[in-house]
Design an enzyme around this catalytic site. Structure first.
Site, PDB file in Angstrom:
ATOM      1  N   PRO A 154       0.848  -1.210   0.000  1.00 25.44           N
ATOM      2  CA  PRO A 154       0.000   0.000   0.000  1.00 25.44           C
ATOM      3  C   PRO A 154       0.876   1.249   0.000  1.00 25.44           C
ATOM      4  CG  PRO A 154       0.014  -1.027   2.167  1.00 25.44           C
ATOM      5  CD  PRO A 154       0.785  -1.939   1.279  1.00 25.44           C
ATOM      6  N   THR A 158       1.476   5.156  -0.272  1.00 23.36           N
ATOM      7  CA  THR A 158       0.800   6.438  -0.118  1.00 23.36           C
ATOM      8  C   THR A 158       1.074   7.331  -1.326  1.00 23.36           C
ATOM      9  OG1 THR A 158       1.059   6.274   2.269  1.00 23.36           O
ATOM     10  CG2 THR A 158       0.555   8.445   1.389  1.00 23.36           C
ATOM     11  N   GLN A 190      -6.012  -0.667   3.870  1.00 23.10           N
ATOM     12  CA  GLN A 190      -5.152  -0.426   5.025  1.00 23.10           C
ATOM     13  C   GLN A 190      -5.705   0.733   5.843  1.00 23.10           C
ATOM     14  OE1 GLN A 190      -1.090   1.434   4.875  1.00 23.10           O
ATOM     15  NE2 GLN A 190      -0.416  -0.617   5.462  1.00 23.10           N
ATOM     16  N   CYS A 194       3.981   3.339   9.405  1.00 21.04           N
ATOM     17  CA  CYS A 194       4.115   4.673   8.815  1.00 21.04           C
ATOM     18  C   CYS A 194       5.096   5.509   9.642  1.00 21.04           C
ATOM     19  CB  CYS A 194       2.763   5.372   8.739  1.00 21.04           C
ATOM     20  SG  CYS A 194       2.835   6.971   7.900  1.00 21.04           S
ATOM     21  N   ARG A 228       8.874   0.115  -3.328  1.00 19.68           N
ATOM     22  CA  ARG A 228       9.589   1.024  -4.229  1.00 19.68           C
ATOM     23  C   ARG A 228       9.998   0.348  -5.525  1.00 19.68           C
ATOM     24  NH1 ARG A 228      14.572   3.406  -1.359  1.00 19.68           N
ATOM     25  NH2 ARG A 228      14.647   1.295  -0.533  1.00 19.68           N
TER      26      ARG A 228
END
EC number: 1.3.1.89
Length: 644
Positions: free
Chosen positions: A305, A307, A359, A390, A515
């Site tokens: 997930p 952002t 999430q 996070c 990534r």
């Protein structure tokens, strides 16, 4: 320009002797492709001047330096320099500038141009048999002719929505309206295409207007969440007779019936009472933990997930290249409970996402448990994930994200409460810890297994490390043994099929790719086919073109939808520029912590895609979405920067 690039490559491109293949943290590019920063930008600027017909760059009419950042030029034009606002010489003639807002990123130009709202057409004119609810007080235009006079020119001859669905809901406001407007300005419809699309499954998990109003007026009941929270605060569970069934009172039943009409099947639970007679459809029975559907994704490729960049169009790209499991962007539970449309948009699920989860982020058991019950009633997902990884301050300082690893009591209440009200499996994504030298994951994993978590994903870095260190896979291997039999997925530094193979040898149940998917979304294909894909620049441009088509379907083809698609495309291009084509590398594979030096690609487009300047990313977006409107400024948000 392609011949110039080949000639520069053959001669070494004026390569910088200080950039060697063995330099630490630098991608090992072949010597004939390496160049210097000055030659790299001269090559791209020469092509830009040739395309512009020797004219001055757009947005620079006074002949100022084109290399100057756009944001700085906008501040200088507004009279802002060095954080100070110039005082007007004549207040009577020139209005005083508003006081400059203080704080982080407050001086940035607004991403959305303000002139969009000046000549907007009223949405009621785009809806059939609809009247404006505001009448004369409406601030939008109701004159279609006047709107068309001020509307910018079309961006292309074909409309993606018209070609895909047979009808464009944006009618005259579409930036490709010429493809579906009749001679009298009527919106054309392709009946055969519409008939085919009727049977296609729609995008799910939207927020209905009725549910939004109930959430804003706080008229939604959370009976299951309240009972679960009471049990968690009172201690051990009371003994319940075996022959019981959950029922609801008439008041609770009417409240849940309102929510059912808003868009979801409810499964509330009330006080247990002895059963009387056979079970009927009116009886509401909760699933026991052993009856929940098991989450069996071992060995599958899991798209993290992400952002900002992990939006629905990007997930469609990754699904096409072989991603097995996808998850929506991090959604803040308090915003979901308030009915914010922008937050609920993060939960949308495309029909191609066969294994999909959402999430949640939150810091308190009550809001998280209520939000989980709400989602359990209203949306269709295969699992729900709790964000415990996070690292950004906006989340951490409020007690969410990584901060939950140090708040074991709250963490336990959140996991137990959410798991009790969900009918789908619960997963957790976490980091090794908060501090670099103090790992916490190995202590929490056995407890998470006892609390009923179905799967845990471990990112092999702490909050302090961010991306300054490589992922600690030996520690992930240790945690995988401690978590057994609960499956554990590993995450960190996977950019090739060799990295994925080494990760699977640590004993994890699967790998999560974050990534690596942003740098090259075809990584999923490489892992499944166990090969390196020397993808061409034209193929990469086709991927970006598909992304823009998916973005126009998702965000709309009007001016706002086009620029929103452009904004997320530019966010993604800020990662794609770090990819080095396979044919240019001296050794394989490219490591995720290696930054490419300046190099000239095998053609001009490949060189342009390697640029790390936002102006060049905007040039790529103009190839796909047309020219940039005045006032548009691209500056990545802090969320995106946190993942670089």
């Amino acid at each position: 320009m392609a011949e110039d690039a080949e000639a520069a490559a053959e001669s070494g491109g004026g390569g910088d002797p200080g950039v060697g293949a063995g330099e630490r943290g630098v991608a090992p590019i072949k010597a004939q492709y390496r160049t210097t920063k000055e030659r790299f930008h001269q090559y791209l600027e020469a092509d830009k001047r040739e395309d512009a017909g020797q004219e001055s760059p757009a947005g620079d009419p006074d002949g100022s330096d084109p290399a100057e950042p756009e944001a700085k030029r906008i501040r200088l034009e507004d009279g802002q320099e060095n954080g100070k606002t110039e005082v007007a010489a004549e207040p009577s003639e020139q209005p005083q500038m508003p006081r400059r807002a203080r704080g982080q990123n407050k001086s940035r130009p607004h991403v959305k141009p303000t002139h969009y709202d000046k000549e907007r057409l009223c949405p009621s004119l785009l809806q059939e048999s609809a009247t404006c609810a505001f009448g004369d007080r409406c601030r939008f235009l109701h004159d279609v002719g006047r709107y068309l006079e001020t509307k910018p020119a079309d961006l292309g001859p074909r409309c993606v929505l018209f070609d895909t669905f047979g009808r464009c809901p944006y009618s005259v406001t579409c930036r490709f309206a010429g493809a579906h407007l009749g001679p009298e300005g009527q919106n054309l419809v392709q009946d055969d295409v519409v008939a085919r699309c009727v049977h296609l499954p729609p995008v799910r998990n939207g927020l209905s207007r009725a549910l939004q109003q109930q959430l804003r007026k706080r008229q939604v009941c959370f009976e299951r969440a309240e009972q679960a929270l009471r049990r968690l605060t009172q201690g051990p569970k009371p003994v319940v007779p075996e022959t019981t069934v959950a029922t609801v009172t008439p008041e609770q039943n009417s409240c849940h019936a309102q929510l059912d009409t808003a868009g979801g099947a409810s499964t509330p639970s009330g006080s247990p009472v002895p059963t009387c007679g056979p079970l009927t459809d009116e009886d509401i029975i909760r699933l026991r933990p052993c009856e929940k559907k098991r989450l069996d994704i071992s060995g599958k490729l899991y798209l993290a997930p992400l952002t900002t960049c992990g939006n629905l169009p990007f997930r469609r790209i990754c699904k096409r290249f072989g991603a097995d499991v996808t998850c929506g962007e991090m959604a803040v539970c308090t915003n979901l409970l308030q009915g914010q449309m922008s937050e609920w948009a993060l939960l949308k699920r495309h029909p191609c996402e066969d294994m999909f989860g959402v999430q949640l982020e939150g810091a308190f058991p009550d809001t998280m448990t209520k939000c989980a019950e709400l989602l359990n009633r209203t949306i269709d997902v295969d699992f729900v994930d709790i964000n415990v990884g996070c690292p950004i301050d906006l989340v951490y300082k409020k007690g969410g994200g990584c901060a939950l690893m140090n708040r074991s009591a709250k963490f336990q209440q959140i996991v137990r409460g959410v798991n009790e009200v969900l009918d789908v499996p619960l997963t957790v994504k976490m980091r090794t810890g908060v501090q670099e030298r103090v790992s916490l994951a190995h202590r929490l994993l056995p407890e998470l297994r006892d609390w009923g978590v179905a799967l845990v994903t471990l990112h092999g870095r702490s909050r302090e490390q961010r991306y300054t260190r490589l992922a600690d896979w030996p520690y992930i291997e240790q945690c995988a043994k401690l978590a057994s039999p609960m499956p554990l997925f590993g995450n960190g530094d996977i950019l090739s099929f060799e990295d994925a193979n080494c990760a699977m040898q640590t004993g994890v149940a699967g790998v999560m790719i974050a990534r690596g998917a942003l740098l090259k979304p075809w990584l999923f294909t490489e892992i499944k086919e166990q090969r390196h894909w020397d993808i061409s620049s034209s193929e990469r441009l086709d991927i970006l073109r598909d992304f823009t088509h998916y973005g126009l379907e998702h965000w709309g083809s009007d001016t706002q939808g086009v620029e929103r698609t452009r904004r997320f495309l530019l966010e993604w291009l800020s990662f794609l520029c770090r990819y080095v084509p396979v044919g240019l590398l001296e050794r394989l594979p490219q490591r995720i912590n290696e930054r490419p030096p300046y190099y000239l690609g095998r053609d001009h487009l490949e060189t342009l895609m390697a640029s790390q300047q936002a102006a060049d990313w905007i040039r790529i977006s103009e190839m796909l979405l047309g020219p940039v409107p005045p006032g548009f400024a691209f500056l990545p948000k802090h969320k995106a920067n946190a993942y670089k």
